[in-house]
Design a protein around this motif. Structure first.
Motif, PDB file in Angstrom:
ATOM      1  N   ALA A  55     -36.522 -29.199  45.262  1.00  0.00           N
ATOM      2  CA  ALA A  55     -35.613 -28.005  45.252  1.00  0.00           C
ATOM      3  C   ALA A  55     -36.303 -27.399  46.372  1.00  0.00           C
ATOM      4  N   THR A  56     -37.701 -27.117  46.625  1.00  0.00           N
ATOM      5  CA  THR A  56     -38.374 -26.222  47.686  1.00  0.00           C
ATOM      6  C   THR A  56     -38.066 -27.018  48.869  1.00  0.00           C
ATOM      7  N   ALA A  57     -37.952 -28.060  48.956  1.00  0.00           N
ATOM      8  CA  ALA A  57     -37.810 -28.895  50.401  1.00  0.00           C
ATOM      9  C   ALA A  57     -36.421 -28.687  50.715  1.00  0.00           C
ATOM     10  N   LEU A  58     -35.466 -28.622  49.886  1.00  0.00           N
ATOM     11  CA  LEU A  58     -33.928 -28.485  50.214  1.00  0.00           C
ATOM     12  C   LEU A  58     -33.795 -26.946  50.821  1.00  0.00           C
ATOM     13  N   THR A  59     -34.407 -26.183  49.790  1.00  0.00           N
ATOM     14  CA  THR A  59     -34.262 -24.535  50.147  1.00  0.00           C
ATOM     15  C   THR A  59     -34.803 -24.562  51.763  1.00  0.00           C
ATOM     16  N   LEU A  60     -35.856 -24.889  51.870  1.00  0.00           N
ATOM     17  CA  LEU A  60     -36.460 -24.665  53.255  1.00  0.00           C
ATOM     18  C   LEU A  60     -35.742 -25.404  54.266  1.00  0.00           C
TER      19      LEU A  60
END
Length: 319
Positions: A189-194
């Motif tokens: 989720a963090t990767a997609l957010t960034l």
């Protein structure tokens, strides 16, 4: 709602349906021209000519392409996505859980990315051309320069391998406690957010700056309102239409563009399911997943268009 707005909305929906139909033709044609023999891929190199011929007949591969297309499209319209060639499982049943996993991941990435992007965009406009604006814009530019797999592997290295805070493999299952599921999806989720945060922030900033040049914004500034009040009360509401478009496009990307991220974190979603069956040359699965991704992308774009139409004051209050 006025009739011009309803007419435009109906046109967008009709155009979306036609576009999805055209994409279904492209998906079907694309899978049919792939090199290799489906029957050979399923039975292996040691299969006899008789067994290959029987399997082709069973799978309908001897029928003309247009017959197979309309048979497939008719099944899709009735909720029958077919059967996976490699496992014999019903595709709709297999996809159900994986689609939920992908939507769950994309939802929580959006919950973080969308408000954060809008807030950072407002701050960048408030301090435009200052060091805060340059810092935010610089970090956003750096973030968009890195591909998903690079960001994903960086997160795995630091947070899973070096610091051992989160798991490197995002394993989720039915009945999994909510807290454990959230911990499992933190890194993807963090990767997609960034990946989507920087683009949404930069487009939000550009949309608001474009509105800031309007006469009514200058009038609000002459009235003595604070800079942030002018942005919040006058500029932002009038820039909401292009911002909605950007947000919806990025939400579509969160769902459709998760393939790389899901593969990196071995997340059991639609992207991982697609990659697994591409390697097996499982044509029905590839067709079903491709069509679902296209439907999601087109639907979110239609929603963005409708929101922009409804938010347009010239259409809501025609002269």
């Amino acid at each position: 709602m006025s009739s011009p707005i309803l007419k435009l909305i109906a046109q967008r929906i009709a155009l979306g349906i036609l576009l999805l139909l055209a994409i279904s033709v492209l998906i079907f044609a694309g899978t049919q021209i792939l090199p290799g023999d489906v029957a050979q891929a399923i039975l292996g190199q040691s299969a006899t000519p008789e067994s290959l011929a029987n399997l082709r007949e069973q799978l309908g591969l001897n029928d003309p392409a247009y017959v197979r297309y309309f048979h497939w499209l008719g099944g899709v319209l009735t909720g029958d996505l077919g059967t996976a060639m490699s496992s014999g499982q019903d595709i709709a049943t297999s996809i159900k859980g994986r689609l939920w996993n992908t939507l769950f991941l994309a939802f929580w990435a959006a919950v973080v990315a969308v408000p954060l992007a809008i807030i950072l965009g407002l701050i960048a406009v408030r301090y435009r051309n200052g060091w805060v604006d340059k810092l935010i814009s610089g970090l956003a530019l750096a973030s968009t320069s890195f591909p998903e797999f690079f960001i994903g592997y960086l997160l795995v290295y630091f947070f899973a391998v070096k610091w051992q805070i989160f798991p490197a493999i995002s394993t989720v299952y039915d009945g999994m406690p909510f807290g454990e599921r959230m911990q499992a999806i933190t890194l993807p989720a963090t990767a997609l957010t960034l990946v989507v945060l920087a683009h949404m922030m930069r487009m939000t900033r550009a949309a608001i700056l474009n509105v800031m040049q309007s006469a009514y914004v200058e009038t609000a500034e002459l009235k003595g309102l604070s800079a942030f009040a002018v942005i919040r009360k006058h500029a932002f509401p009038n820039a909401i239409a292009p911002i909605i478009n950007v947000v919806m496009l990025n939400l579509a990307y969160l769902i459709v563009g998760v393939v790389v991220v899901e593969v990196i974190f071995v997340y059991p979603g639609m992207g991982q399911y697609l990659v697994d069956h591409v390697t097996k040359r499982d044509v029905p699965v590839v067709q079903a997943v491709g069509l679902i991704f296209a439907a999601v992308y087109i639907s979110l774009n239609i929603i963005a268009d409708i929101a922009a139409i409804v938010a347009n004051p010239r259409l809501r209050h025609p002269k």
